[in-house]
Scaffold this motif. Structure first.
Motif, PDB file in Angstrom:
ATOM      1  N   LEU A  12      12.919  -3.862  -2.680  1.00  0.00           N
ATOM      2  CA  LEU A  12      14.263  -4.746  -2.093  1.00  0.00           C
ATOM      3  C   LEU A  12      14.837  -4.171  -1.480  1.00  0.00           C
ATOM      4  O   LEU A  12      15.135  -4.234  -0.677  1.00  0.00           O
ATOM      5  N   ALA A  13      16.108  -3.428  -1.848  1.00  0.00           N
ATOM      6  CA  ALA A  13      17.698  -3.012  -1.438  1.00  0.00           C
ATOM      7  C   ALA A  13      16.730  -2.320  -0.191  1.00  0.00           C
ATOM      8  O   ALA A  13      17.378  -2.544   0.620  1.00  0.00           O
ATOM      9  N   GLU A  14      15.736  -1.372  -0.324  1.00  0.00           N
ATOM     10  CA  GLU A  14      15.179  -0.942   0.543  1.00  0.00           C
ATOM     11  C   GLU A  14      14.977  -1.612   1.791  1.00  0.00           C
ATOM     12  O   GLU A  14      15.684  -1.450   2.612  1.00  0.00           O
ATOM     13  N   ALA A  15      14.380  -2.897   1.458  1.00  0.00           N
ATOM     14  CA  ALA A  15      13.336  -3.741   2.750  1.00  0.00           C
ATOM     15  C   ALA A  15      15.083  -3.324   3.174  1.00  0.00           C
ATOM     16  O   ALA A  15      14.674  -4.491   4.895  1.00  0.00           O
ATOM     17  N   ILE A  16      15.596  -4.667   3.045  1.00  0.00           N
ATOM     18  CA  ILE A  16      16.489  -4.869   3.049  1.00  0.00           C
ATOM     19  C   ILE A  16      17.530  -4.127   4.379  1.00  0.00           C
ATOM     20  O   ILE A  16      18.126  -4.322   5.537  1.00  0.00           O
ATOM     21  N   ALA A  17      17.992  -3.272   3.313  1.00  0.00           N
ATOM     22  CA  ALA A  17      18.767  -2.367   4.110  1.00  0.00           C
ATOM     23  C   ALA A  17      17.985  -1.643   5.687  1.00  0.00           C
ATOM     24  O   ALA A  17      18.856  -1.568   6.715  1.00  0.00           O
ATOM     25  N   GLY A  18      16.849  -1.429   5.438  1.00  0.00           N
ATOM     26  CA  GLY A  18      15.925  -1.282   6.269  1.00  0.00           C
ATOM     27  C   GLY A  18      16.176  -2.436   7.810  1.00  0.00           C
ATOM     28  O   GLY A  18      14.853  -1.849   8.369  1.00  0.00           O
ATOM     29  N   GLY A  19      16.300  -3.508   7.390  1.00  0.00           N
ATOM     30  CA  GLY A  19      16.573  -4.829   8.805  1.00  0.00           C
ATOM     31  C   GLY A  19      14.443  -5.033   8.450  1.00  0.00           C
ATOM     32  O   GLY A  19      14.032  -5.374   9.474  1.00  0.00           O
ATOM     33  N   LEU A  77      11.187 -11.289  -3.876  1.00  0.00           N
ATOM     34  CA  LEU A  77      11.014 -11.205  -5.880  1.00  0.00           C
ATOM     35  C   LEU A  77      10.779 -10.027  -5.279  1.00  0.00           C
ATOM     36  O   LEU A  77      10.207  -8.970  -5.045  1.00  0.00           O
ATOM     37  N   THR A  78      11.669  -8.712  -6.579  1.00  0.00           N
ATOM     38  CA  THR A  78      11.667  -8.012  -7.371  1.00  0.00           C
ATOM     39  C   THR A  78      12.320  -7.568  -9.195  1.00  0.00           C
ATOM     40  O   THR A  78      12.579  -8.626  -9.103  1.00  0.00           O
ATOM     41  N   GLY A  79      12.322  -6.861  -8.931  1.00  0.00           N
ATOM     42  CA  GLY A  79      11.924  -7.194 -10.659  1.00  0.00           C
ATOM     43  C   GLY A  79      12.094  -5.093 -11.201  1.00  0.00           C
ATOM     44  O   GLY A  79      11.403  -4.756 -10.267  1.00  0.00           O
ATOM     45  N   GLY A  80      12.641  -5.203 -11.837  1.00  0.00           N
ATOM     46  CA  GLY A  80      12.234  -3.231 -12.542  1.00  0.00           C
ATOM     47  C   GLY A  80      10.886  -3.375 -13.623  1.00  0.00           C
ATOM     48  O   GLY A  80       9.985  -3.918 -13.650  1.00  0.00           O
ATOM     49  N   ILE A  99       5.793 -21.760   2.680  1.00  0.00           N
ATOM     50  CA  ILE A  99       7.365 -20.760   1.574  1.00  0.00           C
ATOM     51  C   ILE A  99       6.346 -19.844   1.178  1.00  0.00           C
ATOM     52  O   ILE A  99       5.769 -19.517   0.628  1.00  0.00           O
ATOM     53  N   VAL A 100       6.881 -18.003   1.554  1.00  0.00           N
ATOM     54  CA  VAL A 100       5.996 -17.170   1.436  1.00  0.00           C
ATOM     55  C   VAL A 100       6.989 -16.225   0.331  1.00  0.00           C
ATOM     56  O   VAL A 100       8.451 -15.939   0.127  1.00  0.00           O
ATOM     57  N   VAL A 101       6.581 -15.874  -0.865  1.00  0.00           N
ATOM     58  CA  VAL A 101       7.058 -14.833  -1.848  1.00  0.00           C
ATOM     59  C   VAL A 101       6.643 -13.805  -1.115  1.00  0.00           C
ATOM     60  O   VAL A 101       5.753 -13.126  -1.320  1.00  0.00           O
ATOM     61  N   TYR A 102       7.848 -13.154  -1.046  1.00  0.00           N
ATOM     62  CA  TYR A 102       7.537 -11.187  -0.555  1.00  0.00           C
ATOM     63  C   TYR A 102       7.670 -10.050  -1.419  1.00  0.00           C
ATOM     64  O   TYR A 102       9.032 -10.240  -2.690  1.00  0.00           O
ATOM     65  N   ASP A 103       6.023  -9.982  -2.896  1.00  0.00           N
ATOM     66  CA  ASP A 103       6.646  -9.210  -4.016  1.00  0.00           C
ATOM     67  C   ASP A 103       7.235  -7.802  -3.933  1.00  0.00           C
ATOM     68  O   ASP A 103       5.972  -7.046  -3.428  1.00  0.00           O
ATOM     69  N   VAL A 104       8.066  -6.925  -4.231  1.00  0.00           N
ATOM     70  CA  VAL A 104       8.444  -5.869  -3.244  1.00  0.00           C
ATOM     71  C   VAL A 104       9.242  -5.277  -4.622  1.00  0.00           C
ATOM     72  O   VAL A 104      10.606  -6.083  -5.347  1.00  0.00           O
ATOM     73  N   PRO A 105       8.774  -3.858  -5.250  1.00  0.00           N
ATOM     74  CA  PRO A 105       9.482  -3.445  -6.173  1.00  0.00           C
ATOM     75  C   PRO A 105      11.065  -3.095  -5.390  1.00  0.00           C
ATOM     76  O   PRO A 105      12.386  -2.577  -6.215  1.00  0.00           O
ATOM     77  N   VAL A 110       2.484 -18.553  -0.292  1.00  0.00           N
ATOM     78  CA  VAL A 110       1.929 -17.892   0.212  1.00  0.00           C
ATOM     79  C   VAL A 110       2.519 -16.323  -0.936  1.00  0.00           C
ATOM     80  O   VAL A 110       3.149 -16.329  -0.581  1.00  0.00           O
ATOM     81  N   GLY A 111       1.010 -15.935  -1.171  1.00  0.00           N
ATOM     82  CA  GLY A 111       1.920 -14.703  -1.781  1.00  0.00           C
ATOM     83  C   GLY A 111       1.591 -13.170  -1.273  1.00  0.00           C
ATOM     84  O   GLY A 111       0.594 -12.737  -0.305  1.00  0.00           O
ATOM     85  N   ILE A 112       2.564 -12.056  -0.674  1.00  0.00           N
ATOM     86  CA  ILE A 112       2.628 -11.410   0.384  1.00  0.00           C
ATOM     87  C   ILE A 112       3.165  -9.952  -0.738  1.00  0.00           C
ATOM     88  O   ILE A 112       3.771  -9.725  -1.672  1.00  0.00           O
ATOM     89  N   ASP A 113       2.217  -8.915  -1.360  1.00  0.00           N
ATOM     90  CA  ASP A 113       2.014  -8.121  -2.668  1.00  0.00           C
ATOM     91  C   ASP A 113       2.018  -6.530  -2.178  1.00  0.00           C
ATOM     92  O   ASP A 113       1.720  -6.087  -0.884  1.00  0.00           O
ATOM     93  N   ALA A 114       3.906  -5.976  -1.773  1.00  0.00           N
ATOM     94  CA  ALA A 114       4.066  -4.921  -1.250  1.00  0.00           C
ATOM     95  C   ALA A 114       3.099  -4.085  -1.778  1.00  0.00           C
ATOM     96  O   ALA A 114       2.929  -3.249  -1.469  1.00  0.00           O
TER      97      ALA A 114
END
Length: 220
Positions: free
Chosen positions: A118-125, A6-9, A110-116, A27-31
């Motif tokens: 997100l692109a970096e998280a995906i690129a970094g594997g 989950l992301t957004g500006g 169902i886990v929600v990773y709340d992260v500003p 289940v929420g995980i807040d970056a």
């Protein structure tokens, strides 16, 4: 386990969406919370930040002076990158631990990773997401929210938006876009639809794995 990214500006309403999903059973995980944990007093992260930016970014009780640090990094991209180089590796390690723990506690979670970032998280594997949800609001709407609700000036709000990924970059990642330019009820209806979709997808995966476990075949 079904993992939603989950992301957004800034000021898009991402936290409101995350709270709604948690109330529905996610289940929420807040970056952002993880980022706070890795710079608590006594952590290597806070020590490295103080070395890099000086003791002026520490309060009298030894905690991080976030407004002082924010004033530095949101006006200087190079200093912001130095901060990211300190905090991001620690946040990545903690994220992996928390996601693994959620899956171990409930394989059907169902886990929600709340992260500003997100692109970096995906690129970094960092993790592999089953669904990517982007909360979107127009820049002017977000600026008005930051001025009215957070007490920032328009210049400060504009700097913070510019310091993040562009709307186009975020939207390019999305499986689902939640439009948060409208009313609260309209936004919540979109969130509820995401939850229904995630529950159905997790159930299909669970059923397929159950069939495979019993007779060696996969459900269609």
């Amino acid at each position: 386990m079904y993992l939603i990214g989950l992301t957004g500006g800034i000021a898009s309403g991402k936290s409101t969406v995350a709270k709604r999903l948690a109330s529905l059973g996610a289940v929420g995980i807040d970056a952002d919370q993880l980022a706070r944990e890795v710079v608590e007093p006594g952590t290597p992260g806070l020590a490295a930040i103080a070395t890099e930016f000086g003791d002026a970014i520490l309060l009298a009780d030894g905690t991080l002076n976030r407004p002082a640090l924010g004033a530095i990094i949101f006006s200087d991209p190079n200093r912001r990158e130095r901060l990211n180089a300190i905090t991001h590796p620690a946040v990545r390690r903690l994220t992996r631990d928390r996601v693994a723990a959620a899956g171990a506690a409930d394989p059907h979670a169902i886990v929600v990773y709340d992260v500003p970032l997100l692109a970096e998280a995906i690129a970094g594997g960092l993790v592999t997401f089953d669904l990517i949800v982007v909360v979107h609001a127009d820049a002017e709407v977000r600026i008005e929210r930051m001025v009215e609700l957070r007490g920032l000036t328009r210049e400060e709000a504009t700097h913070r938006i510019a310091a993040q990924a562009s709307d186009a970059d975020r939207l390019a990642l999305a499986d689902v876009v939640i439009d948060n330019n409208g009313t609260f009820d309209a936004t919540m209806a979109q969130v509820d639809a995401v939850w229904t979709r995630a529950c159905a997808a997790e159930a299909r995966v669970a059923e397929a794995r159950g069939v495979e476990a019993t007779d060696g075949t996969r459900a269609p």
